[in-house]
Design a protein around this motif. Sequence first.
Motif, short mmCIF file in Angstrom:
data_model
loop_
_atom_site.label_atom_id
_atom_site.label_comp_id
_atom_site.label_asym_id
_atom_site.label_seq_id
_atom_site.Cartn_x
_atom_site.Cartn_y
_atom_site.Cartn_z
N TYR A 1 7.03 -6.85 28.54
CA TYR A 1 6.07 -7.27 27.52
C TYR A 1 4.65 -6.99 27.97
CZ TYR A 1 3.27 -10.24 24.48
OH TYR A 1 2.31 -10.69 23.60
N HIS A 2 4.33 -7.37 29.20
CA HIS A 2 2.96 -7.18 29.68
C HIS A 2 2.63 -5.70 29.85
CE1 HIS A 2 1.83 -11.36 30.22
NE2 HIS A 2 3.05 -11.59 30.65
N ALA A 3 3.62 -4.91 30.26
CA ALA A 3 3.40 -3.46 30.33
C ALA A 3 3.15 -2.89 28.94
CB ALA A 3 4.60 -2.78 30.98
N ALA A 4 3.95 -3.33 27.97
CA ALA A 4 3.78 -2.85 26.59
C ALA A 4 2.41 -3.21 26.04
CB ALA A 4 4.88 -3.43 25.71
N VAL B 1 6.29 -1.54 17.54
CA VAL B 1 7.44 -1.91 16.72
C VAL B 1 8.60 -2.29 17.63
CG1 VAL B 1 6.76 -0.42 14.80
CG2 VAL B 1 8.28 0.48 16.58
N TYR B 2 9.58 -2.97 17.05
CA TYR B 2 10.76 -3.41 17.79
C TYR B 2 12.00 -2.68 17.27
CZ TYR B 2 14.79 -6.31 18.95
OH TYR B 2 16.01 -6.74 19.38
N ALA B 3 12.88 -2.28 18.19
CA ALA B 3 14.15 -1.67 17.81
C ALA B 3 15.23 -2.23 18.73
CB ALA B 3 14.09 -0.14 17.95
N PRO B 4 16.25 -2.89 18.18
CA PRO B 4 17.28 -3.52 19.02
C PRO B 4 18.10 -2.49 19.79
CG PRO B 4 17.91 -3.61 16.71
CD PRO B 4 16.50 -3.12 16.75
N LEU B 5 18.39 -2.83 21.04
CA LEU B 5 19.17 -1.94 21.90
C LEU B 5 19.91 -2.78 22.92
CD1 LEU B 5 19.98 0.82 23.13
CD2 LEU B 5 17.85 0.72 24.47
N ASP B 6 21.24 -2.62 22.97
CA ASP B 6 22.08 -3.28 23.97
C ASP B 6 22.57 -2.21 24.93
OD1 ASP B 6 23.88 -4.63 25.51
OD2 ASP B 6 25.07 -5.41 23.84
N LEU B 7 22.00 -2.19 26.12
CA LEU B 7 22.37 -1.17 27.12
C LEU B 7 23.76 -1.38 27.68
CD1 LEU B 7 18.92 -1.10 28.91
CD2 LEU B 7 19.96 0.86 27.73
N GLY B 8 24.36 -2.53 27.40
CA GLY B 8 25.72 -2.79 27.85
C GLY B 8 26.77 -2.31 26.88
N ASP B 9 26.37 -1.62 25.84
CA ASP B 9 27.29 -1.10 24.82
C ASP B 9 26.96 0.37 24.63
OD1 ASP B 9 28.69 -0.35 22.57
OD2 ASP B 9 28.04 -2.04 21.34
N LEU B 10 27.74 1.25 25.24
CA LEU B 10 27.40 2.68 25.23
C LEU B 10 27.48 3.29 23.84
CD1 LEU B 10 29.04 3.84 28.59
CD2 LEU B 10 26.68 3.11 28.14
N ALA B 11 28.39 2.80 23.01
CA ALA B 11 28.43 3.27 21.62
C ALA B 11 27.14 2.87 20.91
CB ALA B 11 29.64 2.70 20.89
N GLY B 12 26.64 1.68 21.23
CA GLY B 12 25.38 1.24 20.65
C GLY B 12 24.20 2.07 21.12
N SER C 1 15.23 -4.12 23.14
CA SER C 1 15.97 -5.08 23.94
C SER C 1 17.13 -5.57 23.08
CB SER C 1 15.09 -6.26 24.36
OG SER C 1 14.69 -7.01 23.23
N ARG C 2 17.99 -6.42 23.68
CA ARG C 2 19.17 -6.88 22.96
C ARG C 2 18.82 -7.73 21.75
NH1 ARG C 2 23.40 -9.66 26.82
NH2 ARG C 2 21.49 -10.75 27.49
N SER C 3 17.84 -8.61 21.90
CA SER C 3 17.50 -9.49 20.77
C SER C 3 16.06 -9.96 20.89
CB SER C 3 18.43 -10.70 20.74
OG SER C 3 18.34 -11.44 21.93
N ASP C 4 15.36 -9.91 19.80
CA ASP C 4 13.98 -10.40 19.78
C ASP C 4 13.51 -10.71 18.36
OD1 ASP C 4 10.89 -9.35 19.42
OD2 ASP C 4 11.19 -10.66 21.15
N LYS C 5 14.03 -9.94 17.39
CA LYS C 5 13.64 -10.12 15.99
C LYS C 5 12.15 -9.92 15.77
CE LYS C 5 17.52 -13.20 15.06
NZ LYS C 5 17.95 -14.55 14.60
N GLU C 6 11.57 -9.00 16.53
CA GLU C 6 10.22 -8.48 16.30
C GLU C 6 9.09 -9.43 16.70
OE1 GLU C 6 9.96 -7.06 12.30
OE2 GLU C 6 11.64 -5.67 12.55
N GLN C 7 9.39 -10.57 17.35
CA GLN C 7 8.30 -11.47 17.72
C GLN C 7 7.34 -10.83 18.72
OE1 GLN C 7 11.61 -12.35 17.80
NE2 GLN C 7 11.87 -14.54 17.48
N ALA C 8 7.89 -10.13 19.72
CA ALA C 8 7.04 -9.55 20.76
C ALA C 8 6.13 -8.47 20.18
CB ALA C 8 7.89 -8.96 21.88
N ALA C 9 6.68 -7.60 19.34
CA ALA C 9 5.86 -6.55 18.73
C ALA C 9 4.75 -7.16 17.88
CB ALA C 9 6.74 -5.64 17.88
N ALA C 10 5.09 -8.17 17.09
CA ALA C 10 4.08 -8.82 16.25
C ALA C 10 3.01 -9.49 17.10
CB ALA C 10 4.76 -9.84 15.34
N SER C 11 3.42 -10.09 18.21
CA SER C 11 2.47 -10.76 19.10
C SER C 11 1.47 -9.77 19.69
CB SER C 11 3.23 -11.47 20.22
OG SER C 11 2.36 -11.98 21.19
N ILE C 12 1.96 -8.61 20.12
CA ILE C 12 1.07 -7.60 20.71
C ILE C 12 0.14 -7.05 19.65
CG2 ILE C 12 0.97 -5.32 21.79
CD1 ILE C 12 3.56 -6.04 23.26
#
Length: 326
Positions: free
Chosen positions: A18-21, A58-69, A37-48
């Motif tokens: 977050y601080h780097a962003a 902007v925020y885009a959900p990503l789960d690195l533990g799911d290769l199909a995802g 990230s896995r879950s945030d619902k855009e709060q961090a992007a809106a905060s910045i």
Amino acid sequence: MAYKSTILITGGTSGLGYHAALDIARACPASQVILSSRSDKEQAAASINQALGQSNVVYAPLDLGDLAGVRAYAREFAAAQHAPLRALVLNAGLQFPGEVKTTVDGLEATFGINHVGHALLFHLLVPHLADNARVVVTSSGTHDPEQWSGMPPPIYASAEALAHPTPELAASHSGRQRYATSKLCNVLWTYALARRLSERCPQRGITVAALDPGLMPGTGLGREAGAAARFLFSQVMPRAIPVLRVLARTGNIHRPAESGAALARLAVGEEEEVRGVTGKYFEGRREIRSSRDSYDVEKQEELWRWTVGFLSGGDEEARRRFEELR
């Protein structure tokens, strides 16, 4: 708005990311900054955006533990026709202190998320990297037994042993040791990638570097730990950073904002010390040597070969695409 470039940060919704962003978005208002990230619902992007009076995050959900995802994420990225990637910041990381956990793909979760998911994301996004793009990998000083970290030393026998540990291996290696080993993998992979980029597509000028952000009390890294450990790390230690530096005899203990600035500098900074630098390891703002094991070319190559082989699933055409780095 038509952006000139794109910057993507995994794990960009909290702590270090977050601080780097925040620093990156401030320095690069003409670039779109994507927090994943896995879950945030855009709060961090809106905060910045609110903090900077801008709208480029902007925020885009990503789960690195799911290769199909991860593959679906890359397809959506391509379909969105974003401007070329100026920087790809592979920052997300998790630690599982208890028993072995696995991803949906059956990989030991620490290795699967901290290394494999990031490696796949990189390979899928290579066509979208701009010339002279930067790839930055967040590692950790815990990968180096010669540094004070309070963590067990990493043990790298093979990538397959890390991906699918036997019951005996799982019982003998703690979650903290698996984390330190995954951070060693981050550095091994950084060096293997830097070598290939320099040899196979030098004309593109793409660079890759690894960062040790130091110990950062108050981040979400320990969120999988027990309640007492979480309270100590999130509530007590952040208030005692000056004392911790004295007791540990190291200056490599930072607030997330300090380490975030160091990560942002590697991603978009224009200083001579970081511009065009590849295959290097940084502790905060200083370039230093990484661990002895991290320079073992056989380990670098073994990890690279296993990773490409696993991600290609035995498909020779897919393996060729992963290796080309066009």
